[in-house]
Write a protein that holds these residues in place. Structure first.
Motif, PDB file in Angstrom:
ATOM      1  N   TYR A   1       0.152  -6.554  -1.687  1.00 29.29           N
ATOM      2  CA  TYR A   1       1.479  -6.226  -2.020  1.00 29.29           C
ATOM      3  C   TYR A   1       2.263  -6.133  -0.736  1.00 29.29           C
ATOM      4  CZ  TYR A   1       0.484  -5.348  -6.770  1.00 29.29           C
ATOM      5  OH  TYR A   1       0.149  -5.534  -8.190  1.00 29.29           O
ATOM      6  N   ASN A   2       3.529  -5.964  -0.761  1.00 29.67           N
ATOM      7  CA  ASN A   2       4.213  -5.794   0.716  1.00 29.67           C
ATOM      8  C   ASN A   2       3.950  -4.226   0.856  1.00 29.67           C
ATOM      9  OD1 ASN A   2       6.472  -4.874   2.331  1.00 29.67           O
ATOM     10  ND2 ASN A   2       7.889  -6.503   1.550  1.00 29.67           N
ATOM     11  N   PRO A   3       3.633  -4.098   2.020  1.00 28.48           N
ATOM     12  CA  PRO A   3       3.259  -2.740   2.592  1.00 28.48           C
ATOM     13  C   PRO A   3       4.413  -1.654   2.199  1.00 28.48           C
ATOM     14  CG  PRO A   3       2.460  -4.041   4.347  1.00 28.48           C
ATOM     15  CD  PRO A   3       3.384  -4.887   3.353  1.00 28.48           C
ATOM     16  N   GLU A   4       5.639  -2.007   2.637  1.00 27.95           N
ATOM     17  CA  GLU A   4       6.849  -1.408   2.373  1.00 27.95           C
ATOM     18  C   GLU A   4       6.877  -0.906   0.718  1.00 27.95           C
ATOM     19  OE1 GLU A   4       9.297   0.084   4.348  1.00 27.95           O
ATOM     20  OE2 GLU A   4       7.691  -0.341   5.931  1.00 27.95           O
ATOM     21  N   PHE A   5       6.792  -1.896   0.039  1.00 30.32           N
ATOM     22  CA  PHE A   5       6.776  -1.862  -1.422  1.00 30.32           C
ATOM     23  C   PHE A   5       5.959  -0.956  -1.909  1.00 30.32           C
ATOM     24  CE2 PHE A   5       5.326  -2.873  -5.748  1.00 30.32           C
ATOM     25  CZ  PHE A   5       6.310  -2.619  -6.347  1.00 30.32           C
ATOM     26  N   VAL A   6       4.521  -0.854  -1.489  1.00 26.94           N
ATOM     27  CA  VAL A   6       3.727   0.118  -1.740  1.00 26.94           C
ATOM     28  C   VAL A   6       4.006   1.466  -1.245  1.00 26.94           C
ATOM     29  CG1 VAL A   6       1.245   0.860  -1.170  1.00 26.94           C
ATOM     30  CG2 VAL A   6       1.711  -1.642  -1.825  1.00 26.94           C
ATOM     31  N   LYS A   7       4.580   1.592  -0.231  1.00 28.53           N
ATOM     32  CA  LYS A   7       5.023   3.003   0.573  1.00 28.53           C
ATOM     33  C   LYS A   7       5.911   3.592  -0.452  1.00 28.53           C
ATOM     34  CE  LYS A   7       7.033   5.024   4.556  1.00 28.53           C
ATOM     35  NZ  LYS A   7       7.646   4.526   5.972  1.00 28.53           N
TER      36      LYS A   7
END
Length: 67
Positions: free
Chosen positions: A34-40
């Motif tokens: 997953y996109n790390p920004e989305f996970v954050k």
């Protein structure tokens, strides 16, 4: 040469793997994280709800909001 198979049914995967192995093909499974920004964002939102910063809405309020 690379070959990418899409929409393979789970029941067909062992057959394809066996065929590839018998033909001497190399099998690689590529995981797309997953996109790390989305996970954050998701983790932060979950923490806020756990900390009581979320709001409660009835289904009627939610339907009104989505109009």
């Amino acid at each position: 040469m690379e070959l990418i198979l899409k929409n393979v049914k789970k029941k067909d995967l062992p057959v394809l793997k066996s065929l590839a192995k018998s033909l001497g093909f190399e099998i690689e499974k590529e995981e797309k994280p997953y996109n790390p920004e989305f996970v954050k964002e998701i983790l932060e939102a979950a923490k806020e709800v756990k900390d009581g910063k979320g709001i409660r809405m009835s289904m009627e309020e939610l339907k009104e909001l989505c109009k």
